[in-house]
Design a protein around this motif. Structure first.
Motif, PDB file in Angstrom:
ATOM      1  N   ARG A  78       0.847  -1.189   0.000  1.00 24.02           N
ATOM      2  CA  ARG A  78       0.000   0.000   0.000  1.00 24.02           C
ATOM      3  C   ARG A  78       0.886   1.243   0.000  1.00 24.02           C
ATOM      4  O   ARG A  78       1.870   1.314   0.725  1.00 24.02           O
ATOM      5  N   HIS A  79       0.514   2.203  -0.835  1.00 27.16           N
ATOM      6  CA  HIS A  79       1.234   3.472  -0.909  1.00 27.16           C
ATOM      7  C   HIS A  79       0.221   4.586  -0.705  1.00 27.16           C
ATOM      8  O   HIS A  79      -0.826   4.601  -1.340  1.00 27.16           O
ATOM      9  N   GLU A  80       0.533   5.512   0.169  1.00 27.19           N
ATOM     10  CA  GLU A  80      -0.395   6.586   0.484  1.00 27.19           C
ATOM     11  C   GLU A  80       0.294   7.936   0.368  1.00 27.19           C
ATOM     12  O   GLU A  80       1.437   8.098   0.785  1.00 27.19           O
ATOM     13  N   VAL A  81      -0.408   8.899  -0.225  1.00 25.10           N
ATOM     14  CA  VAL A  81       0.035  10.287  -0.225  1.00 25.10           C
ATOM     15  C   VAL A  81      -1.030  11.049   0.553  1.00 25.10           C
ATOM     16  O   VAL A  81      -2.181  11.125   0.136  1.00 25.10           O
ATOM     17  N   ASP A  82      -0.664  11.562   1.700  1.00 24.09           N
ATOM     18  CA  ASP A  82      -1.578  12.326   2.546  1.00 24.09           C
ATOM     19  C   ASP A  82      -1.224  13.797   2.399  1.00 24.09           C
ATOM     20  O   ASP A  82      -0.141  14.217   2.770  1.00 24.09           O
ATOM     21  N   PHE A  83      -2.132  14.567   1.838  1.00 24.47           N
ATOM     22  CA  PHE A  83      -1.880  15.985   1.625  1.00 24.47           C
ATOM     23  C   PHE A  83      -2.223  16.814   2.857  1.00 24.47           C
ATOM     24  O   PHE A  83      -1.944  18.011   2.895  1.00 24.47           O
ATOM     25  N   GLY A  84      -2.830  16.175   3.852  1.00 25.48           N
ATOM     26  CA  GLY A  84      -3.171  16.889   5.079  1.00 25.48           C
ATOM     27  C   GLY A  84      -4.017  18.109   4.779  1.00 25.48           C
ATOM     28  O   GLY A  84      -4.934  18.071   3.966  1.00 25.48           O
ATOM     29  N   GLU A  85      -3.691  19.196   5.424  1.00 32.91           N
ATOM     30  CA  GLU A  85      -4.441  20.445   5.237  1.00 32.91           C
ATOM     31  C   GLU A  85      -3.770  21.370   4.217  1.00 32.91           C
ATOM     32  O   GLU A  85      -4.181  22.514   4.055  1.00 32.91           O
ATOM     33  N   ALA A  86      -2.745  20.876   3.532  1.00 37.64           N
ATOM     34  CA  ALA A  86      -2.028  21.699   2.547  1.00 37.64           C
ATOM     35  C   ALA A  86      -2.939  22.050   1.372  1.00 37.64           C
ATOM     36  O   ALA A  86      -3.826  21.286   0.994  1.00 37.64           O
ATOM     37  N   GLU A  87      -2.712  23.226   0.817  1.00 34.84           N
ATOM     38  CA  GLU A  87      -3.379  23.589  -0.430  1.00 34.84           C
ATOM     39  C   GLU A  87      -2.864  22.635  -1.506  1.00 34.84           C
ATOM     40  O   GLU A  87      -1.685  22.269  -1.506  1.00 34.84           O
ATOM     41  N   ILE A  88      -3.739  22.232  -2.412  1.00 36.79           N
ATOM     42  CA  ILE A  88      -3.312  21.346  -3.490  1.00 36.79           C
ATOM     43  C   ILE A  88      -3.630  21.978  -4.840  1.00 36.79           C
ATOM     44  O   ILE A  88      -4.514  22.817  -4.956  1.00 36.79           O
ATOM     45  N   THR A  89      -2.867  21.554  -5.830  1.00 37.81           N
ATOM     46  CA  THR A  89      -3.096  21.940  -7.214  1.00 37.81           C
ATOM     47  C   THR A  89      -3.472  20.676  -7.971  1.00 37.81           C
ATOM     48  O   THR A  89      -2.820  19.644  -7.820  1.00 37.81           O
ATOM     49  N   VAL A  90      -4.535  20.764  -8.752  1.00 37.08           N
ATOM     50  CA  VAL A  90      -4.982  19.626  -9.550  1.00 37.08           C
ATOM     51  C   VAL A  90      -4.915  20.023 -11.012  1.00 37.08           C
ATOM     52  O   VAL A  90      -5.437  21.069 -11.398  1.00 37.08           O
ATOM     53  N   SER A  91      -4.248  19.217 -11.812  1.00 35.22           N
ATOM     54  CA  SER A  91      -4.219  19.474 -13.254  1.00 35.22           C
ATOM     55  C   SER A  91      -4.701  18.226 -13.982  1.00 35.22           C
ATOM     56  O   SER A  91      -4.583  17.107 -13.485  1.00 35.22           O
ATOM     57  N   PHE A  92      -5.254  18.459 -15.134  1.00 33.38           N
ATOM     58  CA  PHE A  92      -5.913  17.413 -15.891  1.00 33.38           C
ATOM     59  C   PHE A  92      -5.475  17.537 -17.335  1.00 33.38           C
ATOM     60  O   PHE A  92      -5.574  18.622 -17.923  1.00 33.38           O
ATOM     61  N   GLN A  93      -4.958  16.464 -17.902  1.00 31.68           N
ATOM     62  CA  GLN A  93      -4.536  16.442 -19.302  1.00 31.68           C
ATOM     63  C   GLN A  93      -5.239  15.277 -19.990  1.00 31.68           C
ATOM     64  O   GLN A  93      -5.466  14.240 -19.364  1.00 31.68           O
ATOM     65  N   ALA A  94      -5.558  15.439 -21.249  1.00 35.13           N
ATOM     66  CA  ALA A  94      -6.225  14.365 -21.980  1.00 35.13           C
ATOM     67  C   ALA A  94      -5.621  14.223 -23.367  1.00 35.13           C
ATOM     68  O   ALA A  94      -5.316  15.209 -24.031  1.00 35.13           O
ATOM     69  N   SER A  95      -5.443  12.975 -23.766  1.00 34.20           N
ATOM     70  CA  SER A  95      -5.070  12.659 -25.145  1.00 34.20           C
ATOM     71  C   SER A  95      -6.167  11.747 -25.681  1.00 34.20           C
ATOM     72  O   SER A  95      -7.144  11.462 -24.996  1.00 34.20           O
ATOM     73  N   GLU A  96      -6.000  11.262 -26.891  1.00 28.58           N
ATOM     74  CA  GLU A  96      -7.007  10.357 -27.452  1.00 28.58           C
ATOM     75  C   GLU A  96      -7.071   9.040 -26.688  1.00 28.58           C
ATOM     76  O   GLU A  96      -8.120   8.412 -26.625  1.00 28.58           O
ATOM     77  N   GLN A  97      -5.947   8.622 -26.084  1.00 30.22           N
ATOM     78  CA  GLN A  97      -5.908   7.327 -25.422  1.00 30.22           C
ATOM     79  C   GLN A  97      -5.999   7.395 -23.900  1.00 30.22           C
ATOM     80  O   GLN A  97      -6.507   6.468 -23.271  1.00 30.22           O
ATOM     81  N   THR A  98      -5.471   8.444 -23.288  1.00 30.17           N
ATOM     82  CA  THR A  98      -5.388   8.476 -21.824  1.00 30.17           C
ATOM     83  C   THR A  98      -5.826   9.812 -21.241  1.00 30.17           C
ATOM     84  O   THR A  98      -5.809  10.848 -21.900  1.00 30.17           O
ATOM     85  N   ILE A  99      -6.181   9.727 -19.978  1.00 36.18           N
ATOM     86  CA  ILE A  99      -6.467  10.888 -19.147  1.00 36.18           C
ATOM     87  C   ILE A  99      -5.387  10.889 -18.067  1.00 36.18           C
ATOM     88  O   ILE A  99      -5.090   9.845 -17.476  1.00 36.18           O
ATOM     89  N   GLU A 100      -4.796  12.038 -17.794  1.00 34.88           N
ATOM     90  CA  GLU A 100      -3.791  12.140 -16.741  1.00 34.88           C
ATOM     91  C   GLU A 100      -4.278  13.145 -15.700  1.00 34.88           C
ATOM     92  O   GLU A 100      -4.639  14.264 -16.036  1.00 34.88           O
TER      93      GLU A 100
END
Length: 82
Positions: free
Chosen positions: A13-35
């Motif tokens: 199991r691998h966990e990333v806990d962002f706690g109360e930190a501000e986060i940035t979310v980015s979204f990229q899309a190609s014909e085959q995948t979503i990142e």
């Protein structure tokens, strides 16, 4: 509190806990995948110690999941938030 949990092929199991930190979310899309990239705003951490999560998902599976969610919301009488 934002967090990401995955279980790798080896069963660990691998966990990333962002706690109360501000986060940035980015979204990229190609014909085959979503990142989807999520990164904590950690100005006091060196770049190699920044908390982040990166997910690459086949586009057809992402589209199906979004359609299923919209269908569930519609059936429950919920309207999309704008």
């Amino acid at each position: 509190m934002s967090h990401v949990i995955i279980r790798g092929e080896n069963g660990r199991r691998h966990e990333v806990d962002f706690g109360e930190a501000e986060i940035t979310v980015s979204f990229q899309a190609s014909e085959q995948t979503i990142e989807l990239a999520i990164e904590a705003d950690d100005p006091d951490r060196p770049s190699h110690r920044k908390r982040f999560a990166l997910a690459n998902i086949p586009r057809h599976l992402f589209s199906k999941a979004m359609a299923d969610l919209a269908r569930q919301d519609r059936q429950a009488g919920k309207s999309p938030k704008t």
